[in-house]
Design a protein around this motif. Structure first.
Motif, PDB file in Angstrom:
ATOM      1  N   THR A   1       0.836  -1.204   0.000  1.00  0.00           N
ATOM      2  CA  THR A   1       0.000   0.000   0.000  1.00  0.00           C
ATOM      3  C   THR A   1       0.868   1.251   0.000  1.00  0.00           C
ATOM      4  O   THR A   1       0.642   2.196  -0.774  1.00  0.00           O
TER       5      THR A   1
ATOM      6  N   ASN B   1      -3.847  -0.372   8.823  1.00  0.00           N
ATOM      7  CA  ASN B   1      -3.566  -1.659   8.194  1.00  0.00           C
ATOM      8  C   ASN B   1      -3.011  -2.711   9.141  1.00  0.00           C
ATOM      9  O   ASN B   1      -3.283  -3.896   8.988  1.00  0.00           O
TER      10      ASN B   1
ATOM     11  N   SER C   1      -9.850   1.597   7.245  1.00  0.00           N
ATOM     12  CA  SER C   1      -9.515   0.593   8.244  1.00  0.00           C
ATOM     13  C   SER C   1      -9.664  -0.804   7.655  1.00  0.00           C
ATOM     14  O   SER C   1     -10.648  -1.105   6.977  1.00  0.00           O
ATOM     15  N   LEU C   2      -8.691  -1.659   7.932  1.00  0.00           N
ATOM     16  CA  LEU C   2      -8.684  -3.005   7.381  1.00  0.00           C
ATOM     17  C   LEU C   2      -9.528  -3.953   8.222  1.00  0.00           C
ATOM     18  O   LEU C   2      -9.348  -4.066   9.436  1.00  0.00           O
TER      19      LEU C   2
ATOM     20  N   SER D   1     -11.846  -7.924   7.511  1.00  0.00           N
ATOM     21  CA  SER D   1     -11.603  -9.248   6.946  1.00  0.00           C
ATOM     22  C   SER D   1     -12.939  -9.945   6.731  1.00  0.00           C
ATOM     23  O   SER D   1     -13.930  -9.648   7.410  1.00  0.00           O
TER      24      SER D   1
ATOM     25  N   LYS E   1     -11.919  -7.935  13.846  1.00  0.00           N
ATOM     26  CA  LYS E   1     -12.212  -7.437  12.497  1.00  0.00           C
ATOM     27  C   LYS E   1     -13.665  -6.978  12.373  1.00  0.00           C
ATOM     28  O   LYS E   1     -13.966  -6.068  11.583  1.00  0.00           O
TER      29      LYS E   1
ATOM     30  N   HIS F   1     -11.186  -5.000   2.881  1.00  0.00           N
ATOM     31  CA  HIS F   1     -10.545  -6.264   3.228  1.00  0.00           C
ATOM     32  C   HIS F   1      -9.809  -6.762   1.989  1.00  0.00           C
ATOM     33  O   HIS F   1     -10.199  -6.477   0.855  1.00  0.00           O
ATOM     34  N   PRO F   2      -8.711  -7.511   2.181  1.00  0.00           N
ATOM     35  CA  PRO F   2      -7.855  -7.876   1.052  1.00  0.00           C
ATOM     36  C   PRO F   2      -8.174  -9.204   0.398  1.00  0.00           C
ATOM     37  O   PRO F   2      -7.426  -9.645  -0.483  1.00  0.00           O
TER      38      PRO F   2
ATOM     39  N   PRO G   1      -7.618  -1.757  -0.059  1.00  0.00           N
ATOM     40  CA  PRO G   1      -7.508  -0.513   0.716  1.00  0.00           C
ATOM     41  C   PRO G   1      -7.098   0.676  -0.133  1.00  0.00           C
ATOM     42  O   PRO G   1      -7.510   1.812   0.149  1.00  0.00           O
TER      43      PRO G   1
END
Length: 307
Positions: free
Chosen positions: A36, A98, A141-142, A144, A176, A203-204, A242
């Motif tokens: 990122t 992150n 904000s990360l 999941s 999360k 979320h990734p 993100p």
């Protein structure tokens, strides 16, 4: 679920020029955070790598082309969070929350909180509110997909530290879910205050990083390694989510994730969230508890606009 309207998959070449903008990325010495930071710096932003281990941060920063600096931040220590925020001067366009730990053995932060809830959520809660008077654009904000994993994750308000009933995956899912409820309530407060700042989450998907390497379960570590090799997308692909939340013109409160099967990989798009993650009453209750636990509140300078 709303889909990305690009005819080609969105990637880092679609990031608008970030020249003149400043971003903070927590946990940016590896994995998603480093990817990122690298993309934002490559687009012209000045990026602060906020990391627990400054030496590792400097090693990571040396791999980034662009304007970067390293500042120490330990999210498992609220005194470190306060020190980082106190040392910030000037505007901050973008904060990307992150950093995190995943499925780790039971433990406590320096302030006595369960490790995952304290690091992944409470540390970022405190950091965001302390920096908020200087944030000009948005907070990402990360979260999941674990926030809606089997077992109906919830906030254990009666036992946030899961004392006597600790399970690594339960603790991770709770942390999360908390990030999504935090985003919901933060956006509500910003909107009520008439602030232009937006709160978003992302979320990734399933991304192959070193995050899974500290899983408390030997069996799960093996499964993660196999999944990382045969199923997951790489870190830079996961970081597109993100990044999309950070630079696209999206409404406050949006949640971004991959558009592929089970949201594991694919092009960044608006993602679905569980009913528990959409509960405004739970979001307000969590906020109040978080203020009590951290001693950090929504900034008076912003809240005063509401009166």
């Amino acid at each position: 679920m709303a889909k990305n309207t690009h005819t080609q998959p969105w990637n880092t070449t679609d990031i608008p020029d970030q020249t003149g903008r400043t971003a903070v990325v927590t946990g940016a010495n590896s994995g998603l955070g480093l990817a990122t930071a690298t993309a934002l710096a490559g687009a012209g932003a000045h990026v602060v790598l906020a990391v627990r281990d400054a030496k590792r941060g400097e090693t990571a920063a040396a791999t980034v082309n662009g304007s970067v600096e390293v500042r120490r931040l330990d999210l498992a220590d609220l005194s470190s969070v306060r020190e980082f925020a106190a040392g910030w001067h000037g505007d901050l366009d973008l904060l990307i929350n992150n950093a995190g730990v995943m499925n780790v053995p039971e433990g406590r932060t320096k302030d006595g909180f369960e490790t995952q809830f304290g690091t992944n959520y409470l540390g970022h809660f405190a950091l965001t509110n302390l920096l908020l008077p200087q944030i000009t654009d948005r907070v990402v904000s990360l979260s999941s997909t674990a926030h809606k994993s089997p077992g109906s994750p919830r906030i254990h308000f009666d036992n946030l530290d899961l004392t006597g009933e600790y399970d690594p995956m339960t603790a991770y899912s709770q942390s999360k879910l908390a990030m999504l409820l935090f985003t919901l309530e933060l956006q509500r407060r910003l909107t009520a205050a008439g602030s232009p700042v937006r709160a978003l989450a992302a979320h990734p998907g399933w991304s192959a990083t070193n995050l899974q390497g500290n899983d408390a379960s030997t069996l799960r570590r093996l499964l993660w390694r196999l999944g990382n090799k045969f199923i997951a997308q790489d870190g830079p692909a996961g970081a597109l989510n993100p990044l999309y939340a950070a630079v696209q013109d999206l409404p406050g409160g949006s949640f971004v994730g991959p558009d592929g099967m089970f949201e594991m990989r694919g092009t960044p798009s608006l993602a679905g969230r569980s009913a528990a993650a959409s509960d405004p009453a739970a979001a307000r209750r969590l906020w109040t508890v978080s203020e009590e636990l951290t001693g950090v509140t929504f900034p008076e300078a912003i809240a005063a606009v509401q009166s």
